[in-house]
Design an enzyme around this catalytic site. Structure first.
Site, short mmCIF file in Angstrom:
data_model
loop_
_atom_site.label_atom_id
_atom_site.label_comp_id
_atom_site.label_asym_id
_atom_site.label_seq_id
_atom_site.Cartn_x
_atom_site.Cartn_y
_atom_site.Cartn_z
N ASN A 16 32.07 -17.17 11.94
CA ASN A 16 30.70 -17.22 11.39
C ASN A 16 29.67 -17.03 12.50
O ASN A 16 28.66 -16.36 12.31
CB ASN A 16 30.46 -18.55 10.65
N ARG A 92 33.21 -32.29 13.00
CA ARG A 92 32.97 -33.74 13.10
C ARG A 92 31.91 -34.14 12.07
O ARG A 92 30.93 -33.42 11.88
CB ARG A 92 32.44 -34.10 14.49
N ILE A 93 32.14 -35.28 11.46
CA ILE A 93 31.13 -35.83 10.55
C ILE A 93 30.00 -36.37 11.43
O ILE A 93 30.25 -37.09 12.39
CB ILE A 93 31.72 -36.98 9.70
N HIS A 110 29.73 -24.09 3.70
CA HIS A 110 30.95 -24.73 3.19
C HIS A 110 31.71 -23.70 2.35
O HIS A 110 31.10 -23.02 1.51
CB HIS A 110 30.59 -25.96 2.35
N THR A 142 22.55 -33.41 4.64
CA THR A 142 22.01 -34.75 4.44
C THR A 142 23.15 -35.74 4.68
O THR A 142 24.28 -35.31 4.96
CB THR A 142 21.45 -34.93 3.01
C1 GRF Z 1 34.48 -21.74 7.76
O1 GRF Z 1 35.32 -21.54 6.65
C2 GRF Z 1 33.33 -22.66 7.40
O2 GRF Z 1 32.90 -22.52 6.09
C3 GRF Z 1 33.94 -24.01 7.58
O3 GRF Z 1 34.76 -23.88 8.73
C4 GRF Z 1 35.17 -22.53 8.86
C5 GRF Z 1 34.77 -22.06 10.22
O4 GRF Z 1 35.29 -20.80 10.54
N1 GRF Z 1 32.93 -25.03 7.64
P1 GRF Z 1 34.77 -20.03 11.81
O5 GRF Z 1 34.99 -20.95 13.00
O6 GRF Z 1 33.33 -19.70 11.61
O7 GRF Z 1 35.63 -18.80 11.90
#
Ligand code: GRF
Length: 213
Positions: A16, A92-93, A110, A142
């Site tokens: 991402n 991590r939360i 998500h 949040t």
């Molecule tokens: C993604 O599926 C994201 O939605 C989730 O963790 C994953 C991270 O993947 N929260 P990357 O590290 O961006 O490849």
């Protein structure tokens, strides 16, 4: 309008992050990744950042209380003067004080159509539930995990009998479109946080729906 400054928090692969960097470079997003922070020293995302010439720092949490770790994290974030702090696979939360400090500026992606399948392995949950439509969600963070105000969602039809890997890769491809699109929506003023809700201009494109295969 000035370009937004982004700090990205990562723990893993960094696909991402890569999509955000590519969108910024290609002019699809009026925002720049100014710093990447990882809680894991071996996160591949650190290399993704460095290859792109973005400063990447590791802030391990081992041996520190959550408060101590998050205080250091906040210092490293604030030094980069971000407009938005984006979680991209940050595993991590986060604590309440940290989340409140960045209220309205902290985004997450998500891999499910929330409120369905919150928590870990959302794609596996979707595959096991034999859903016909799957997707991903961007939302402000949040204190309720995976339940903050939704900014955008992207959805795709799942072919009959699709295995979990297919579901996973279709969702991931959508994530790579959705996160830059969400940040552009905010950068352009089409959507914003207001008083615990997302307010969007009429006609703002808040949903990406892929045609059936
Ligand atoms: C993604 O599926 C994201 O939605 C989730 O963790 C994953 C991270 O993947 N929260 P990357 O590290 O961006 O490849």
């Amino acid at each position: 309008m000035a370009r937004l400054r982004l700090v990205i928090l990562v723990s893993g692969r960094g696909s991402n992050l890569d999509a955000l960097l590519a969108a910024s470079r290609a002019g699809r997003m009026d925002a720049d990744v100014v710093r990447v922070l990882s809680n894991k020293a071996d996160a591949a995302a650190l290399d993704v950042a460095r290859v792109a010439g973005v400063e990447a720092l590791v802030l391990p949490s081992a041996g520190l209380s959550r408060d101590e770790h998050e205080r250091l994290l906040a210092e490293a974030i604030d030094a980069a003067r971000p407009d938005l702090v984006c979680l991209a696979g940050y595993m991590r939360i986060l604590g309440g004080a940290f989340i409140r400090r960045y209220q309205g500026r902290l985004l997450n992606i998500h891999p499910s159509l929330l409120p369905a399948f919150p928590g870990l392995d959302a794609q596996g949950q979707a595959a096991r539930a034999n859903v016909r439509i799957a997707g991903c969600t961007t939302h402000f963070v949040t204190e309720d995990v995976d339940a903050g105000p939704i900014v955008m969602q992207a959805a795709t039809a799942i072919p009959p009998g699709a295995d979990p890997e297919t579901v996973r890769s279709r969702i991931l491809a959508l994530e790579h479109e959705l996160y830059p699109a969400t940040i552009q929506l905010i950068a352009s003023g089409e959507a914003r946080w207001h008083d615990g809700r997302v307010v969007a201009k009429p006609g703002a494109r808040l949903a990406l729906v892929e045609a059936s295969p």
